[in-house]
Design a protein around this motif. Structure first.
Motif, PDB file in Angstrom:
ATOM      1  N   SER A  95     -40.753 -36.851  -7.541  1.00 52.34           N
ATOM      2  CA  SER A  95     -40.813 -35.417  -7.429  1.00 52.34           C
ATOM      3  C   SER A  95     -40.465 -34.842  -6.073  1.00 52.34           C
ATOM      4  N   ARG A  96     -39.604 -34.188  -5.680  1.00 55.39           N
ATOM      5  CA  ARG A  96     -39.200 -34.041  -4.380  1.00 55.39           C
ATOM      6  C   ARG A  96     -38.355 -32.436  -4.566  1.00 55.39           C
ATOM      7  N   GLU A  97     -39.226 -31.619  -3.828  1.00 52.76           N
ATOM      8  CA  GLU A  97     -38.913 -30.211  -3.627  1.00 52.76           C
ATOM      9  C   GLU A  97     -38.754 -29.832  -2.269  1.00 52.76           C
ATOM     10  N   VAL A  98     -38.191 -30.767  -1.494  1.00 56.04           N
ATOM     11  CA  VAL A  98     -38.029 -30.314  -0.115  1.00 56.04           C
ATOM     12  C   VAL A  98     -37.164 -29.186   0.219  1.00 56.04           C
ATOM     13  N   GLU A  99     -35.805 -28.834  -0.520  1.00 53.20           N
ATOM     14  CA  GLU A  99     -35.191 -27.618  -0.388  1.00 53.20           C
ATOM     15  C   GLU A  99     -36.018 -26.669  -0.648  1.00 53.20           C
ATOM     16  N   LYS A 100     -36.690 -26.543  -2.041  1.00 51.29           N
ATOM     17  CA  LYS A 100     -37.211 -25.317  -2.400  1.00 51.29           C
ATOM     18  C   LYS A 100     -38.530 -25.006  -1.309  1.00 51.29           C
ATOM     19  N   VAL A 114     -44.866 -27.513  -8.011  1.00 50.87           N
ATOM     20  CA  VAL A 114     -44.419 -28.343  -8.873  1.00 50.87           C
ATOM     21  C   VAL A 114     -45.107 -29.536  -9.167  1.00 50.87           C
ATOM     22  N   PRO A 115     -45.712 -29.736 -10.329  1.00 47.37           N
ATOM     23  CA  PRO A 115     -46.604 -30.774 -10.734  1.00 47.37           C
ATOM     24  C   PRO A 115     -45.711 -32.047 -10.730  1.00 47.37           C
ATOM     25  N   ASP A 116     -46.280 -33.079  -9.983  1.00 44.26           N
ATOM     26  CA  ASP A 116     -45.825 -34.631  -9.950  1.00 44.26           C
ATOM     27  C   ASP A 116     -45.984 -35.121 -11.437  1.00 44.26           C
ATOM     28  N   PRO A 117     -44.930 -35.280 -12.123  1.00 43.61           N
ATOM     29  CA  PRO A 117     -45.129 -35.854 -13.281  1.00 43.61           C
ATOM     30  C   PRO A 117     -45.790 -37.261 -13.544  1.00 43.61           C
ATOM     31  N   ALA A 174     -51.084 -34.094  -9.178  1.00 43.60           N
ATOM     32  CA  ALA A 174     -51.239 -33.669  -7.819  1.00 43.60           C
ATOM     33  C   ALA A 174     -51.143 -34.727  -6.952  1.00 43.60           C
ATOM     34  N   ARG A 175     -50.494 -34.654  -5.589  1.00 43.22           N
ATOM     35  CA  ARG A 175     -50.597 -35.592  -4.521  1.00 43.22           C
ATOM     36  C   ARG A 175     -51.534 -34.974  -3.503  1.00 43.22           C
ATOM     37  N   GLY A 176     -52.266 -35.845  -2.850  1.00 37.00           N
ATOM     38  CA  GLY A 176     -53.360 -35.503  -2.025  1.00 37.00           C
ATOM     39  C   GLY A 176     -52.677 -34.682  -0.881  1.00 37.00           C
ATOM     40  N   VAL A 177     -53.695 -33.764  -0.260  1.00 31.49           N
ATOM     41  CA  VAL A 177     -53.242 -32.623   0.641  1.00 31.49           C
ATOM     42  C   VAL A 177     -54.147 -32.808   1.979  1.00 31.49           C
ATOM     43  N   GLY A 178     -54.994 -34.015   2.208  1.00 29.08           N
ATOM     44  CA  GLY A 178     -55.711 -33.698   3.359  1.00 29.08           C
ATOM     45  C   GLY A 178     -54.954 -34.334   4.687  1.00 29.08           C
ATOM     46  N   TRP A 203     -41.875 -45.473  -8.348  1.00 25.58           N
ATOM     47  CA  TRP A 203     -41.193 -44.441  -7.934  1.00 25.58           C
ATOM     48  C   TRP A 203     -41.513 -44.328  -6.136  1.00 25.58           C
ATOM     49  N   SER A 204     -40.801 -43.559  -5.745  1.00 23.67           N
ATOM     50  CA  SER A 204     -40.929 -43.075  -4.210  1.00 23.67           C
ATOM     51  C   SER A 204     -41.929 -41.827  -4.483  1.00 23.67           C
ATOM     52  N   MET A 205     -42.859 -41.782  -3.976  1.00 23.94           N
ATOM     53  CA  MET A 205     -44.020 -40.578  -4.024  1.00 23.94           C
ATOM     54  C   MET A 205     -44.323 -40.051  -2.806  1.00 23.94           C
ATOM     55  N   HIS A 206     -43.840 -38.957  -2.373  1.00 17.35           N
ATOM     56  CA  HIS A 206     -43.982 -38.273  -1.152  1.00 17.35           C
ATOM     57  C   HIS A 206     -44.372 -36.928  -1.300  1.00 17.35           C
TER      58      HIS A 206
END
Lengths: 775, 327
Positions: free
Chosen positions: A437-442, A728-731, A737-741, A632-635
């Motif tokens: 999931s990659r929403e860099v542009e948004k 936007v959820p990561d499917p 959820a990806r960590g936010v720390g 997947w590449s997950m970032h």
């Protein structure tokens, strides 16, 4: 020895490369996260609500006990004496005055310390977590300036501190390498991070750079940083026979129990480590010599011991972020598309730890480029072992990379956001894996609109009185990690459930968010769920690091929950409205299980348990290996916007506005997540503006081990910080959820430096950006 | 911290007697207690003098007498100080934190010791101020906050007080008491340059007690200000600070007071710049020329060369602002 190690690593490297390829090519459905977590669909539960911290009330009442707040019967207080040379031997040690001082129970040194093994070095095995692998007070040798050389135990802290000052130590000093230039001249070695080389090459990047239509090629430097969690590192220990009880301030209780067991030659089950409340971790609250020394002294004295490090003690024996010298070179074609991306450089490390600051990590997945060269080299110094510090690699790596992109955009006359978006990759630039999931542009577009980016002016053209004003932007980035070793236990009763997992809450809200998640998964209210953590006897080996806890706990509880549901359906049997359904067909609803999409087929937990004549049902399970991170590449990403004011007379720099627009998957709790984002950004402002450990290269000594002289931002340095997110959820991640720390600290320094350029026309490539650099 | 005895003096004579028996005076303790914790200082006995002289009173000739036990907070908030000596209120508020200012006393503030990190590093570094003759590790080390004026081979430390910089500009007079009587000293003569005896910060005699600080009447002081330049927005010592007051008549400088902080072993009264400015046209060029003259003898160390230009710029800007001259 070195040859054997290298060969072993090469074999492991080859094996893992083959494995990685196989995992990448396997079908999605074989992967953890291949089938999205059903909780992602649930939009009306506790997840996503701004719930206040479950531990808030006890904390504000002062009723939450921290590691140095467990009074044990007969307890002694410890104080440490630190070495004043970087390398050599203790030639004389006079403890007579200290031993004669009031209240002193004993003075421990290499002469009388119990025999112990060195700490097992972090990441050398599954549960190893020592910050270094040096002998702990076992001989007269000294390995760094600030190493503990004696420990005093006394009836009060004041008596211990006084006696520590009476210990006289003389040294035979040997030549030490404490200057980076000398270390580099002695030769550098390739860096490794988590067993992988910090090196990557695709094509001939130098050649592509040479021929590029547009290019930048610059050096950036970042200084050392010291850990400054508000709670000082502390431990309270007691022996009961050959069982060791440890009240610790920890991000890794299970690792610590195992590693302390290893040091003292006892089984990990004989070491019980708890850490219910921690006043900040940031990567620094692992296993350092103070826990080992406290346990050793307690053994020697036959009494419980409390050891709380002084602030100086934290600087002397707990490592921080190490120094980096980075080169970033970018070559672009006429449209701004990258032909070459080069990010290389040097970092300093001790001989006794394993963490070169991995500053190339952001470049691995951030931008599409025809050719790439990444390389981290290590120079060795006789210094305190450096360690993880919030976003190791990304925090300082983004400073260099995102500054260079700003420089290239200026050179090309392109908007820096536009330049970044033109180089958005469609798959991972180094592994070729698809993005989860990659929403860099948004994140950029939404952030730019909210911040008012379009009102930006040309460099050096906005001024109010003495103040020059400018804005800047940078990308934030941090990977999704999930480490092996997770496990969780669920105990279900008629009136609620308990989740047990050896995870951690250092103040960020783990217990709160995970209670929300568990309540939704089980179909219970938050009041019906108890989340137990911070205890090495609980299931799992879950480190609160790498921003991976949310995923690690999430996957563990998912696994346990599936086992629970399977067991419940068995117990429910044929007389239940749920008869004939399997675990995939039901979900937790309203205090029981219900058929998905048909809530009339429902039976309460109370009913199922009572019919089965059970008071409770206890299950424990482990999640599958974290193969999703290879498939997947997950970032996570973020767009960091910053406005600064620079005083034209004095060079003083004030950040007047900051906005972080994040893409971290689903946000579980907007309240605690916003605090983590803001906290990260504030730490990033410290990194940008003021943080610097003064390591005197003449003696390898840290000269500002105090919050008076080591500057972190004060309230007046911190503007209103706005945070927003794509949500936007990561499917492929648990709960989406990806960590936010950690992501909050990344990109901040570059956003500031880029804003400084926009304000003044001056480019600062050396952190921190102090006023002398802007005069 | 080394064990010590503690006594609270109920009056001045008791304080002097206790000091004669070896006691060290203790004000708010915001610096001395820190230094004791760091084992830089280890007095055997402390004499708490915070109970003495907490008055702020106007003097018959139009000045103000400030008791040595007055807290920094109380002084900064005093209406007379705010109205007639704004530079002093601003200097105090630029220092430390509200909590520290609530504890710190006027007398104690005068006797703050340097923040040189090598001075604080008792076990690990050489310092002539701590152990005379052993050498100075600040030279050639981290010396961003160190002196550019009046330093010696033996010592490059700076005096950290903000309040003292304002007092130096205001011609403040320090009232002292000892067994042999009382005396007064201009504040500018209280602190020493390090020379070859950096272990001695002031000209006080052993056991001598600061009882009050007197501000002489000075109409110029009503038009004064303090500007502090530091490495973060608050809670940091000055890299450079400027205390200034100026009177301009018919475009000419009729009178001026100027002092610098963060640049020397003592609050630095900029007499040379003042002299140059008196009677001159109040212009940016004149202010800059005066600043240049004041800093003409400045000697940079490896980390603090920027302070020379920073001091010139800050002096010029402060004078321009006070004089209403466009920068």
């Amino acid at each position: 020895m070195k040859v054997v190690e290298d060969a072993k690593q090469a074999v492991q490297g080859a094996a893992s490369a083959v494995m990685a390829k196989a995992v990448q090519m396997a079908p999605d459905s074989w992967m953890p996260g291949g089938k999205p977590d059903p909780l992602i669909r649930a939009q009306h539960g506790h997840v996503g609500r701004p719930v206040s911290r479950v531990d808030g009330p006890v904390k504000v009442r002062g009723a939450a006990p921290y590691a140095a707040e467990f009074p044990l019967d007969g307890m002694l207080y410890a104080s440490l004496v630190f070495s004043t040379i970087a390398k050599g031997k203790i030639s004389a040690l006079d403890t007579t005055a200290a031993e004669a001082a009031p209240g002193v129970a004993l003075v421990m040194s290499y002469r009388n310390a119990p025999r112990m093994k060195p700490m097992p070095l972090f990441m050398t095995s599954e549960k190893a977590c020592g910050g270094n692998d040096l002998p702990v007070m076992q001989d007269a040798k000294v390995y760094w300036n600030g190493e503990p050389v004696a420990l005093v135990l006394a009836e009060t802290q004041e008596q211990a501190d006084h006696a520590a000052a009476l210990v006289h130590v003389a040294y035979d000093e040997e030549h030490s390498v404490t200057a980076l230039a000398e270390a580099k001249a002695k030769g550098v070695e390739p860096g490794q991070f988590m067993g992988q080389p910090l090196k990557f090459e695709n094509g001939s990047a130098e050649e592509a750079l040479a021929h590029a239509a547009h290019k930048v090629d610059q050096y950036y430097t970042t200084p050392r940083h010291s850990h400054n969690a508000i709670e000082l590192h502390a431990v309270t220990v007691a022996w009961d026979g050959d069982h060791l009880r440890v009240h610790d301030a920890s991000q890794m209780v299970a690792h610590t129990a195992w590693s302390l067991g290893h040091v003292f030659g006892i089984d990990e089950d004989q070491v019980h480590v708890t850490s219910p409340f921690v006043g900040g971790g940031f990567g620094g609250k692992g296993l350092w010599q103070h826990q080992v020394l406290a346990a050793a002294a307690s053994k020697l004295a036959g009494r419980p011991v409390r050891l709380m490090l002084s602030r100086e003690g934290v600087y002397r024996i707990v490592g921080g972020r190490t120094i980096t010298e980075q080169r970033v070179a970018l070559g672009a074609d006429a449209d701004g598309r990258f032909d070459a991306l080069i990010h290389t450089g040097t970092t300093a490390m001790s001989h006794h730890n394993v963490l070169p600051e991995p500053f190339i990590l952001p470049a691995r997945s951030a931008y599409a480029t025809k050719t790439m060269k990444l390389d981290v080299e290590v120079a060795y110094l006789d210094m305190v072992a450096n360690t993880f510090m919030r976003a190791p690699g990304e925090a300082v790596g983004t400073f260099a990379l995102e500054s260079a992109i700003d420089e290239l955009a200026l050179d090309m006359g392109l908007d820096p956001i536009e330049l970044r978006l033109r180089n958005e990759p469609d798959k991972d630039p180094t592994t070729g894996a698809p993005f989860s999931s990659r929403e860099v542009e948004k994140a950029f577009r939404d952030g730019a609109e909210r911040f008012g980016w379009s009102k930006r002016q040309a460099p050096g053209t906005r001024r109010e009185g003495e103040w020059l004003i400018g804005t800047g932007v940078a990308t934030a980035t941090y990977p999704y990690y999930r480490m092996p070793g997770g496990a969780a236990r669920i105990t279900l009763r008629a009136d609620g459930a308990t989740i047990d997992i050896a995870a951690h809450d250092m103040g960020m809200g783990t217990a709160t968010a995970q209670t929300q998640v568990a309540a939704d998964r089980l179909g219970l209210t938050m009041e019906q769920v108890a989340f137990n953590y911070g205890d090495s006897t609980l299931p799992g080996t879950v480190m609160a690091g790498g921003s991976q806890q949310t995923a690690a706990i999430g996957a563990s509880v998912m696994a346990a929950h599936r086992t629970l549901v399977t067991e419940l359906l068995k117990l429910a049997g044929n007389d239940s409205p749920l008869a004939g359904l399997d675990a995939d067909a039901v979900t937790g609803v309203n205090g029981g299980l219900a058929k998905i999409d048909d809530s009339s087929a429902h039976e309460s937990y109370a009913s199922i348990l009572s019919r089965a004549q059970r008071d409770e049902l206890m299950v424990e399970a482990e999640p599958p290996s974290p193969l999703e991170t290879m498939h997947w590449s997950m970032h996570s990403h973020g767009a960091m916007f910053c406005e600064v004011r620079v005083n034209a007379v004095t060079g003083e720099l004030r950040v007047s506005r900051f906005l972080g627009s994040f893409d971290c998957g689903r946000i579980l709790n907007p309240k605690t997540a916003a605090s983590q984002f803001r906290g990260g950004i504030i730490m990033g402002l410290g990194l940008a503006l003021m943080e610097e450990t003064q390591y005197d290269e003449r003696k390898g000594r840290i000269m500002n081990p105090s919050l008076a002289e080591y500057h972190v931002p004060v309230h007046m340095d911190v503007p209103e910080i706005e945070v927003m997110w794509t949500d936007v959820p990561d499917p492929h991640a648990p709960m989406g959820a990806r960590g936010v720390g950690e992501i909050g600290i990344t990109g901040v320094a570059a956003a500031v430096a880029n804003a400084v350029f926009n304000a003044t026309g001056k480019r600062v490539r050396d952190l921190p950006i102090t006023l002398d650099k802007l005069l | 911290m080394t064990p010590f005895s503690f006594n609270r003096a109920t009056d001045q004579s008791e304080a002097l007697q206790l000091a004669e028996r070896g006691g060290r005076y203790l004000g708010g303790g915001t610096n001395l207690v820190d230094l004791m914790r760091e084992t830089v200082e280890h007095p055997a006995a402390l004499v708490d003098v915070t109970g003495l002289s907490r008055d702020i009173a106007e003097t018959p000739d139009g000045g103000v007498m400030i008791g040595a036990g007055v807290t920094n907070s109380a002084l900064a908030a005093h209406p007379t100080i705010r109205a007639r000596y704004p530079v002093l209120a601003r200097a105090i508020l630029a220092g430390a934190s509200a909590q520290i200012r609530n504890m710190a006393t006027v007398g104690g503030n005068l006797l703050q010791r340097t923040r040189c990190t090598y001075f604080y590093d008792v076990e690990g570094s050489r310092c002539n101020k701590r152990r005379p003759g052993e050498g100075c590790d600040a030279r050639g080390g981290f010396n961003r906050i160190h002196a550019i004026l009046g330093a010696s081979d033996a010592c490059v430390a700076t005096h950290p007080s903000d309040m003292c910089v304002a007092l130096a500009a205001l011609d403040a007079v320090v009232h002292l008491s000892s067994a042999s009587g009382t005396r007064t000293l201009p504040l500018t003569e209280l602190h020493r340059l390090p020379g070859d005896q950096p272990q001695i910060d002031t000209v006080l005699h052993p056991g001598e007690l600061i009882t009050a600080v007197e501000l002489p009447a000075a109409s110029i002081a009503a038009h004064s200000t303090y500007r502090k330049v530091r490495d973060r927005a608050s809670y940091a010592f000055a890299l450079v600070s400027v205390a200034a007051a100026i009177a301009v008549e018919d475009g000419r400088v009729s009178d001026v007071r100027l002092a610098l902080g963060g640049v020397a072993h003592k609050p630095w009264r900029a007499s040379r710049a003042e002299e140059m400015l008196r009677g001159k046209a109040a212009s940016l060029d004149a202010f800059r020329a005066a600043a240049e003259a004041e800093l003409a003898d400045a000697v940079p160390l490896n980390d603090n060369g920027f302070k020379i230009e920073l001091a010139k710029r800050t002096m010029t800007a402060v004078l321009a602002e006070l004089a209403g001259v466009d920068a």
